[in-house]
Scaffold this motif. Structure first.
Motif, short mmCIF file in Angstrom:
data_model
loop_
_atom_site.label_atom_id
_atom_site.label_comp_id
_atom_site.label_asym_id
_atom_site.label_seq_id
_atom_site.Cartn_x
_atom_site.Cartn_y
_atom_site.Cartn_z
N ARG A 39 15.05 -9.45 -15.66
CA ARG A 39 15.64 -8.36 -14.88
C ARG A 39 17.11 -8.63 -14.64
O ARG A 39 17.48 -9.69 -14.12
N LYS A 67 14.03 -5.12 -17.69
CA LYS A 67 14.68 -4.15 -16.81
C LYS A 67 16.17 -4.38 -16.80
O LYS A 67 16.64 -5.48 -16.53
N ASP A 69 19.54 -2.62 -15.06
CA ASP A 69 20.06 -1.64 -14.11
C ASP A 69 21.57 -1.68 -14.17
O ASP A 69 22.20 -2.64 -13.73
N GLY A 71 23.30 0.72 -12.83
CA GLY A 71 23.69 1.33 -11.55
C GLY A 71 24.93 2.17 -11.60
O GLY A 71 25.01 3.13 -12.34
N THR A 96 12.73 -0.55 -18.86
CA THR A 96 13.37 0.24 -17.81
C THR A 96 14.89 0.12 -17.91
O THR A 96 15.42 -0.98 -17.87
N THR A 98 18.04 1.74 -15.86
CA THR A 98 18.42 2.55 -14.71
C THR A 98 19.92 2.77 -14.75
O THR A 98 20.70 1.83 -14.92
N THR A 99 20.31 4.04 -14.60
CA THR A 99 21.73 4.39 -14.54
C THR A 99 22.01 5.03 -13.20
O THR A 99 21.11 5.22 -12.38
N THR A 101 22.86 7.89 -10.42
CA THR A 101 22.35 9.23 -10.17
C THR A 101 23.28 10.28 -10.75
O THR A 101 24.48 10.18 -10.60
#
Length: 108
Positions: A39, A67, A69, A71, A96, A98-99, A101
């Motif tokens: 991660r 994972k 991220d 962010g 996974t 993740t970017t 929003t």
């Protein structure tokens, strides 16, 4: 960064909100060979777009990372995140990504 190549116990690496200065490439180069970190969180880190894109290429063959991220890494070039995602297609362990929003780069 060199210690990450041979680390056998660290599973989570959180480098959020870090200013990398001139280059973060050495850190990601070490992660290319790491077999324990699953991660990685790099959101809110200050790095140039050039460094960000160059660094991601080192993760393409890492088969431990599940994972990632990114962010709120500031990305102003529209195709940059799409290019990064394409560079990670050989990373079969990654489940996974993740970017931030409202990221429009992945919606095409």
């Amino acid at each position: 960064a060199e210690v990450l190549k041979h680390n056998t116990s660290l599973q989570d690496l959180n480098i959020e909100s870090i200013s990398f200065g001139t280059s973060c490439e050495e850190l990601f180069k070490a992660l290319q060979y790491n077999t324990t970190i699953s991660r990685l969180l790099i959101g809110y880190s200050e790095m140039t777009e050039t460094d960000f894109e160059a660094s991601m290429k080192y993760l393409q063959d890492n088969q431990t990372l599940t994972k990632l991220d990114v962010g709120h890494v500031l990305i102003s070039t529209p195709n940059l995140l799409s290019n990064v995602v394409e560079s990670l297609t050989n990373n079969y362990a990654l489940t996974t990504l993740t970017t931030f929003t409202g990221c429009k780069a992945l919606s095409r």
